[in-house]
Scaffold this motif. Structure first.
Motif, PDB file in Angstrom:
ATOM      1  N   ARG A 199       0.814  -1.204   0.000  1.00 55.16           N
ATOM      2  CA  ARG A 199       0.000   0.000   0.000  1.00 55.16           C
ATOM      3  C   ARG A 199       0.855   1.264   0.000  1.00 55.16           C
ATOM      4  N   ALA A 200       2.124   1.169   0.366  1.00 53.88           N
ATOM      5  CA  ALA A 200       2.964   2.362   0.446  1.00 53.88           C
ATOM      6  C   ALA A 200       3.052   3.056  -0.907  1.00 53.88           C
ATOM      7  N   GLU A 201       3.350   2.262  -1.955  1.00 55.03           N
ATOM      8  CA  GLU A 201       3.414   2.862  -3.290  1.00 55.03           C
ATOM      9  C   GLU A 201       2.075   3.489  -3.668  1.00 55.03           C
ATOM     10  N   GLU A 202       0.996   2.787  -3.346  1.00 55.62           N
ATOM     11  CA  GLU A 202      -0.332   3.273  -3.719  1.00 55.62           C
ATOM     12  C   GLU A 202      -0.662   4.580  -2.997  1.00 55.62           C
ATOM     13  N   GLU A 203      -0.431   4.616  -1.689  1.00 55.51           N
ATOM     14  CA  GLU A 203      -0.770   5.809  -0.916  1.00 55.51           C
ATOM     15  C   GLU A 203       0.090   6.997  -1.329  1.00 55.51           C
ATOM     16  N   LEU A 204       1.396   6.798  -1.370  1.00 55.05           N
ATOM     17  CA  LEU A 204       2.270   7.908  -1.752  1.00 55.05           C
ATOM     18  C   LEU A 204       2.034   8.307  -3.200  1.00 55.05           C
ATOM     19  N   GLY A 205       1.830   7.294  -4.053  1.00 54.82           N
ATOM     20  CA  GLY A 205       1.582   7.596  -5.463  1.00 54.82           C
ATOM     21  C   GLY A 205       0.342   8.440  -5.656  1.00 54.82           C
ATOM     22  N   GLN A 206      -0.734   8.121  -4.948  1.00 59.88           N
ATOM     23  CA  GLN A 206      -1.966   8.901  -5.045  1.00 59.88           C
ATOM     24  C   GLN A 206      -1.749  10.324  -4.551  1.00 59.88           C
ATOM     25  N   LEU A 207      -1.027  10.465  -3.451  1.00 58.27           N
ATOM     26  CA  LEU A 207      -0.771  11.792  -2.902  1.00 58.27           C
ATOM     27  C   LEU A 207       0.056  12.635  -3.879  1.00 58.27           C
ATOM     28  N   PHE A 208       1.099  12.022  -4.441  1.00 56.21           N
ATOM     29  CA  PHE A 208       1.935  12.760  -5.386  1.00 56.21           C
ATOM     30  C   PHE A 208       1.137  13.103  -6.648  1.00 56.21           C
ATOM     31  N   ALA A 209       0.290  12.179  -7.096  1.00 52.72           N
ATOM     32  CA  ALA A 209      -0.502  12.437  -8.297  1.00 52.72           C
ATOM     33  C   ALA A 209      -1.472  13.592  -8.086  1.00 52.72           C
ATOM     34  N   GLN A 210      -2.028  13.693  -6.885  1.00 56.72           N
ATOM     35  CA  GLN A 210      -2.936  14.800  -6.575  1.00 56.72           C
ATOM     36  C   GLN A 210      -2.247  16.150  -6.746  1.00 56.72           C
ATOM     37  N   HIS A 211      -0.956  16.168  -6.513  1.00 54.84           N
ATOM     38  CA  HIS A 211      -0.195  17.412  -6.619  1.00 54.84           C
ATOM     39  C   HIS A 211       0.619  17.470  -7.917  1.00 54.84           C
ATOM     40  N   LYS A 212       0.165  16.638  -8.906  1.00 56.38           N
ATOM     41  CA  LYS A 212       0.758  16.647 -10.243  1.00 56.38           C
ATOM     42  C   LYS A 212       2.266  16.406 -10.210  1.00 56.38           C
ATOM     43  N   MET A 213       2.658  15.417  -9.409  1.00 61.38           N
ATOM     44  CA  MET A 213       4.054  15.025  -9.299  1.00 61.38           C
ATOM     45  C   MET A 213       4.234  13.607  -9.821  1.00 61.38           C
ATOM     46  N   PRO A 214       5.416  13.265 -10.318  1.00 57.00           N
ATOM     47  CA  PRO A 214       5.673  11.884 -10.738  1.00 57.00           C
ATOM     48  C   PRO A 214       5.658  10.960  -9.528  1.00 57.00           C
ATOM     49  N   PRO A 215       5.470   9.660  -9.725  1.00 58.53           N
ATOM     50  CA  PRO A 215       5.444   8.716  -8.601  1.00 58.53           C
ATOM     51  C   PRO A 215       6.721   8.810  -7.772  1.00 58.53           C
ATOM     52  N   PRO A 216       6.619   8.607  -6.460  1.00 54.62           N
ATOM     53  CA  PRO A 216       7.811   8.661  -5.602  1.00 54.62           C
ATOM     54  C   PRO A 216       8.751   7.495  -5.886  1.00 54.62           C
ATOM     55  N   ARG A 217      10.016   7.725  -5.671  1.00 54.02           N
ATOM     56  CA  ARG A 217      11.016   6.678  -5.860  1.00 54.02           C
ATOM     57  C   ARG A 217      11.255   5.996  -4.513  1.00 54.02           C
ATOM     58  N   LEU A 218      10.646   4.811  -4.315  1.00 53.34           N
ATOM     59  CA  LEU A 218      10.812   4.077  -3.069  1.00 53.34           C
ATOM     60  C   LEU A 218      12.099   3.265  -3.132  1.00 53.34           C
ATOM     61  N   ALA A 219      13.034   3.620  -2.262  1.00 51.32           N
ATOM     62  CA  ALA A 219      14.343   2.968  -2.290  1.00 51.32           C
ATOM     63  C   ALA A 219      14.531   1.969  -1.165  1.00 51.32           C
ATOM     64  N   LEU A 220      13.717   2.057  -0.109  1.00 51.97           N
ATOM     65  CA  LEU A 220      13.903   1.171   1.043  1.00 51.97           C
ATOM     66  C   LEU A 220      12.558   0.883   1.674  1.00 51.97           C
ATOM     67  N   ARG A 221      12.335  -0.387   1.961  1.00 55.92           N
ATOM     68  CA  ARG A 221      11.129  -0.806   2.675  1.00 55.92           C
ATOM     69  C   ARG A 221      11.565  -1.573   3.916  1.00 55.92           C
ATOM     70  N   SER A 222      10.987  -1.249   5.070  1.00 59.69           N
ATOM     71  CA  SER A 222      11.392  -1.884   6.317  1.00 59.69           C
ATOM     72  C   SER A 222      10.167  -2.256   7.130  1.00 59.69           C
ATOM     73  N   GLN A 223      10.283  -3.336   7.881  1.00 59.94           N
ATOM     74  CA  GLN A 223       9.239  -3.698   8.834  1.00 59.94           C
ATOM     75  C   GLN A 223       9.631  -3.278  10.243  1.00 59.94           C
ATOM     76  N   SER A 224      10.685  -2.503  10.372  1.00 63.37           N
ATOM     77  CA  SER A 224      11.197  -2.103  11.677  1.00 63.37           C
ATOM     78  C   SER A 224      11.356  -0.590  11.736  1.00 63.37           C
ATOM     79  N   ALA A 225      10.823   0.009  12.781  1.00 62.04           N
ATOM     80  CA  ALA A 225      10.999   1.449  12.982  1.00 62.04           C
ATOM     81  C   ALA A 225      12.473   1.787  13.208  1.00 62.04           C
ATOM     82  N   LEU A 226      13.187   0.902  13.903  1.00 59.76           N
ATOM     83  CA  LEU A 226      14.605   1.151  14.148  1.00 59.76           C
ATOM     84  C   LEU A 226      15.378   1.183  12.836  1.00 59.76           C
ATOM     85  N   THR A 227      15.079   0.255  11.924  1.00 59.93           N
ATOM     86  CA  THR A 227      15.735   0.261  10.616  1.00 59.93           C
ATOM     87  C   THR A 227      15.488   1.572   9.893  1.00 59.93           C
ATOM     88  N   LEU A 228      14.260   2.042   9.944  1.00 58.07           N
ATOM     89  CA  LEU A 228      13.929   3.299   9.269  1.00 58.07           C
ATOM     90  C   LEU A 228      14.706   4.458   9.871  1.00 58.07           C
TER      91      LEU A 228
END
Length: 320
Positions: A199-228
């Motif tokens: 859902r991350a791509e979908e949520e961020l993509g929709q938000l960026f599209a609303q503001h007429k921006m290209p899709p975000p470039r997701l470089a890292l996905r983590s299941q840990s807050a510490l990793t982030l």
């Protein structure tokens, strides 16, 4: 069937061998073998495959252990409930909390909970709903507090909205884009996410599209807050996270929000628990304490967030 047979099978499944389970249960290994064999005869099917290095569950065994674990959890919970209703202060509570819930709700709840139930074993799991759903359903987790699930909870579970929420953009101190004041200023940046679904791509993509921006470039996905946190502190990655992160003192020296003018919606914070079954008094008390310290409405959070780092800290400070 006997409860001790449920206990024995679960112990073997968890520890992988008769010897380890017998040691854990403080039973003679032949007695444990007889217990399992009697249960298998009653069921008319083997629960384990015996191998040189231990025992593994058969498909029937896997199904049985799921049920047996739930039964044993309910027996433990019934014992805790009876003891606590009689004025006792022992037992066990298992709660799953997202990091936002840890920061916004837990600090003022922990001390009064420990004062009321000093002998209760409190097991707190930092996580998101997808990683905790199975535990909620089988009863091994009492309740969850965190972002609302992407999909409606099943009929086995009950969901309650605690408060609406907003996101902020977080980056390392002295980030090249720290002076940005709109999403448009962040075009081309690379992003990290703590999402455990796609859902991350979908949520961020929709938000960026609303503001007429290209899709975000997701470089890292983590299941840990510490990793982030580590990834943000040690790179030029950006992350869109719940606003409560601004009050996390462990990162205040390394991470800072980028106060863009756009509203960044976030899923509301909810609690999820099993439907139709009461929590033990201790678990209910902890959940009630968390409810007592809900943050201010999202509109006020938004006003504070718009003022940059200082205002965000003031807002989040009132929430903790």
């Amino acid at each position: 069937m006997k409860l001790n047979q449920f206990r024995d099978v679960v112990a073997i499944a968890e520890r992988g061998s008769l010897r380890a389970a017998a040691r854990h249960l403080k039973l003679a290994q032949p007695a444990l073998t007889r217990s399992v064999q009697e249960l298998e005869r009653e069921l008319g099917a083997p629960l384990f495959e015996r191998r040189a290095r231990g025992m593994i569950l058969t498909p029937i065994g896997q199904a049985f252990v799921r049920r047996a674990s739930a039964v044993l959890t309910e027996v433990r919970r019934a014992r805790d409930e009876a003891e606590q209703l009689h004025g006792g202060t022992s037992g066990k509570v298992v709660a799953g909390l997202s990091l936002a819930a840890h920061i916004a709700l837990l600090p003022k709840a922990l001390a009064p909970f420990r004062a009321r139930y000093p002998h209760v074993e409190l097991h707190l799991i930092e996580g998101w709903y997808p990683t905790l759903e199975a535990g909620l359903k089988d009863g091994s987790v009492d309740f969850y507090v965190g972002p609302r699930p992407d999909q409606a909870a099943s009929s086995e579970l009950a969901q309650e909205v605690l408060f609406e929420n907003l996101r902020i953009i977080l980056a390392r101190k002295n980030h090249p884009l720290a002076g940005a004041r709109s999403l448009g200023d962040l075009a081309g940046a690379e992003w990290a996410t703590t999402s455990v679904t796609f859902r991350a791509e979908e949520e961020l993509g929709q938000l960026f599209a609303q503001h007429k921006m290209p899709p975000p470039r997701l470089a890292l996905r983590s299941q840990s807050a510490l990793t982030l946190m580590v990834a943000l502190a040690c790179s030029d990655l950006l992350a869109m996270v719940p606003i409560q992160w601004t009050d996390f003192s462990e990162t205040s020296d390394t991470l800072t929000p980028i106060p863009v003018k756009e509203t960044l919606p976030a899923p509301p914070i909810v609690t999820v628990r099993r439907a139709g079954l009461p929590l033990t008094p201790a678990a209910e008390f902890l959940l009630d304490l968390l409810r007592r310290h809900l943050p201010q409405p999202a509109s006020k959070i938004k006003a504070a967030a718009g003022g940059g780092r200082t205002a965000s800290n003031k807002s989040a400070g009132k929430q903790s």
